[in-house]
Design a protein around this motif. Structure first.
Motif, PDB file in Angstrom:
ATOM      1  N   MET A  12       0.844  -1.197   0.000  1.00 41.02           N
ATOM      2  CA  MET A  12       0.000   0.000   0.000  1.00 41.02           C
ATOM      3  C   MET A  12       0.879   1.247   0.000  1.00 41.02           C
ATOM      4  O   MET A  12       2.020   1.208   0.458  1.00 41.02           O
ATOM      5  CB  MET A  12      -0.874   0.040   1.257  1.00 41.02           C
ATOM      6  CG  MET A  12      -1.817  -1.131   1.415  1.00 41.02           C
ATOM      7  SD  MET A  12      -3.186  -1.103   0.284  1.00 41.02           S
ATOM      8  CE  MET A  12      -4.071   0.324   0.841  1.00 41.02           C
ATOM      9  N   GLY A  13       0.316   2.339  -0.476  1.00 35.01           N
ATOM     10  CA  GLY A  13       0.996   3.619  -0.439  1.00 35.01           C
ATOM     11  C   GLY A  13      -0.010   4.748  -0.542  1.00 35.01           C
ATOM     12  O   GLY A  13      -1.219   4.502  -0.683  1.00 35.01           O
ATOM     13  N   LEU A  14       0.487   5.961  -0.491  1.00 34.16           N
ATOM     14  CA  LEU A  14      -0.331   7.168  -0.654  1.00 34.16           C
ATOM     15  C   LEU A  14       0.286   8.023  -1.740  1.00 34.16           C
ATOM     16  O   LEU A  14       1.511   8.230  -1.755  1.00 34.16           O
ATOM     17  CB  LEU A  14      -0.390   7.972   0.647  1.00 34.16           C
ATOM     18  CG  LEU A  14      -1.084   7.332   1.828  1.00 34.16           C
ATOM     19  CD1 LEU A  14      -0.853   8.164   3.086  1.00 34.16           C
ATOM     20  CD2 LEU A  14      -2.567   7.184   1.559  1.00 34.16           C
ATOM     21  N   ALA A  15      -0.546   8.528  -2.636  1.00 31.23           N
ATOM     22  CA  ALA A  15      -0.043   9.389  -3.705  1.00 31.23           C
ATOM     23  C   ALA A  15      -1.153  10.300  -4.197  1.00 31.23           C
ATOM     24  O   ALA A  15      -2.327   9.954  -4.147  1.00 31.23           O
ATOM     25  CB  ALA A  15       0.482   8.560  -4.869  1.00 31.23           C
ATOM     26  N   ALA A  16      -0.760  11.455  -4.699  1.00 34.82           N
ATOM     27  CA  ALA A  16      -1.716  12.397  -5.276  1.00 34.82           C
ATOM     28  C   ALA A  16      -2.013  12.041  -6.735  1.00 34.82           C
ATOM     29  O   ALA A  16      -3.130  12.213  -7.205  1.00 34.82           O
ATOM     30  CB  ALA A  16      -1.183  13.816  -5.174  1.00 34.82           C
ATOM     31  N   GLU A  17      -1.001  11.540  -7.447  1.00 33.19           N
ATOM     32  CA  GLU A  17      -1.147  11.227  -8.868  1.00 33.19           C
ATOM     33  C   GLU A  17      -0.636   9.810  -9.134  1.00 33.19           C
ATOM     34  O   GLU A  17       0.573   9.583  -9.168  1.00 33.19           O
ATOM     35  CB  GLU A  17      -0.354  12.220  -9.713  1.00 33.19           C
ATOM     36  CG  GLU A  17      -0.820  13.653  -9.566  1.00 33.19           C
ATOM     37  CD  GLU A  17       0.035  14.627 -10.359  1.00 33.19           C
ATOM     38  OE1 GLU A  17       0.664  14.205 -11.351  1.00 33.19           O
ATOM     39  OE2 GLU A  17       0.072  15.792  -9.962  1.00 33.19           O
ATOM     40  N   PRO A  18      -1.535   8.848  -9.330  1.00 35.89           N
ATOM     41  CA  PRO A  18      -1.107   7.456  -9.511  1.00 35.89           C
ATOM     42  C   PRO A  18      -0.146   7.249 -10.688  1.00 35.89           C
ATOM     43  O   PRO A  18       0.791   6.466 -10.576  1.00 35.89           O
ATOM     44  CB  PRO A  18      -2.409   6.693  -9.741  1.00 35.89           C
ATOM     45  CG  PRO A  18      -3.487   7.579  -9.268  1.00 35.89           C
ATOM     46  CD  PRO A  18      -2.972   8.982  -9.331  1.00 35.89           C
ATOM     47  N   GLU A  19      -0.362   7.939 -11.789  1.00 32.68           N
ATOM     48  CA  GLU A  19       0.512   7.776 -12.956  1.00 32.68           C
ATOM     49  C   GLU A  19       1.947   8.176 -12.614  1.00 32.68           C
ATOM     50  O   GLU A  19       2.899   7.476 -12.963  1.00 32.68           O
ATOM     51  CB  GLU A  19      -0.004   8.610 -14.131  1.00 32.68           C
ATOM     52  CG  GLU A  19       0.791   8.437 -15.399  1.00 32.68           C
ATOM     53  CD  GLU A  19       0.566   7.102 -16.086  1.00 32.68           C
ATOM     54  OE1 GLU A  19       1.544   6.558 -16.650  1.00 32.68           O
ATOM     55  OE2 GLU A  19      -0.558   6.595 -16.062  1.00 32.68           O
ATOM     56  N   HIS A  20       2.105   9.286 -11.932  1.00 34.76           N
ATOM     57  CA  HIS A  20       3.435   9.737 -11.517  1.00 34.76           C
ATOM     58  C   HIS A  20       4.050   8.749 -10.525  1.00 34.76           C
ATOM     59  O   HIS A  20       5.233   8.414 -10.615  1.00 34.76           O
ATOM     60  CB  HIS A  20       3.351  11.130 -10.898  1.00 34.76           C
ATOM     61  CG  HIS A  20       4.644  11.615 -10.346  1.00 34.76           C
ATOM     62  ND1 HIS A  20       5.677  12.042 -11.142  1.00 34.76           N
ATOM     63  CD2 HIS A  20       5.087  11.710  -9.071  1.00 34.76           C
ATOM     64  CE1 HIS A  20       6.709  12.384 -10.385  1.00 34.76           C
ATOM     65  NE2 HIS A  20       6.377  12.187  -9.123  1.00 34.76           N
TER      66      HIS A  20
END
Length: 123
Positions: A104-112
Motif C-alpha cells: 500500500m501507499g499514498l499518492a496524489a497522482e497514480p501515474e506519476h
C-alpha cells in the motif's frame, strides 16, 4: 493536492520456475479513488539472460503485453471492474510472470507514482 491510497505489486519474471530465481520487470498499480489501473514494465534482457541464457525473451515480452491488455480490460478481463482485474493479476500463479506481494501507499497522482516505483524497484 490530497494523497489517496493505492495498492501496487512488483511484476517478476522467473524464467526457470524450478530454480526460483527472478528479476523485477514491472509494477502494477491500482487506485480505487482515482479509477486507475496500469502496469509499467521494463525488461532488462541482460539481467534475464544472466538467470537463464536460453530464456525466451519474446515470449516474456508477449506475456508482459498481456498484462497491459488485462489492465485495459482486454481479453478475458473484458467486463471486469478495475479492482477485479487487479486482484486477478496479483493472484498467486506458477508461470514465468507473477506478481509479488501487494503493498500500500499514498499518492496524489497514480501515474506519476507508478513511474517513480518503476525507477526505484525495477530499473
Amino acid at each position: 493536492m490530497t494523497r489517496t491510497p493505492y495498492e501496487y505489486a512488483i511484476i517478476q519474471a522467473m524464467p526457470r520456475i524450478e530454480r526460483g530465481e527472478l528479476i523485477n520487470v514491472g509494477v502494477l498499480l491500482y487506485s480505487h479513488r482515482h479509477d486507475f489501473l496500469s502496469a509499467r514494465t521494463h525488461l532488462d534482457e541482460a539481467r534475464l539472460r544472466a538467470l537463464d541464457p536460453s530464456a525466451d525473451v519474446e515470449a516474456i515480452r508477449g506475456a508482459l503485453d498481456a498484462w497491459d491488455r488485462t489492465c485495459a480490460g482486454g481479453g478475458a478481463a473484458e467486463g471486469m471492474r478495475l479492482g477485479e482485474r487487479f486482484r486477478w493479476l496479483v493472484a498467486p500463479r506458477s508461470t514465468i510472470l507473477r506478481a509479488g506481494p501487494v503493498h500500500m501507499g499514498l499518492a496524489a497522482e497514480p501515474e506519476h507514482e507508478l513511474g517513480r516505483l518503476v525507477e526505484l524497484l525495477v530499473r
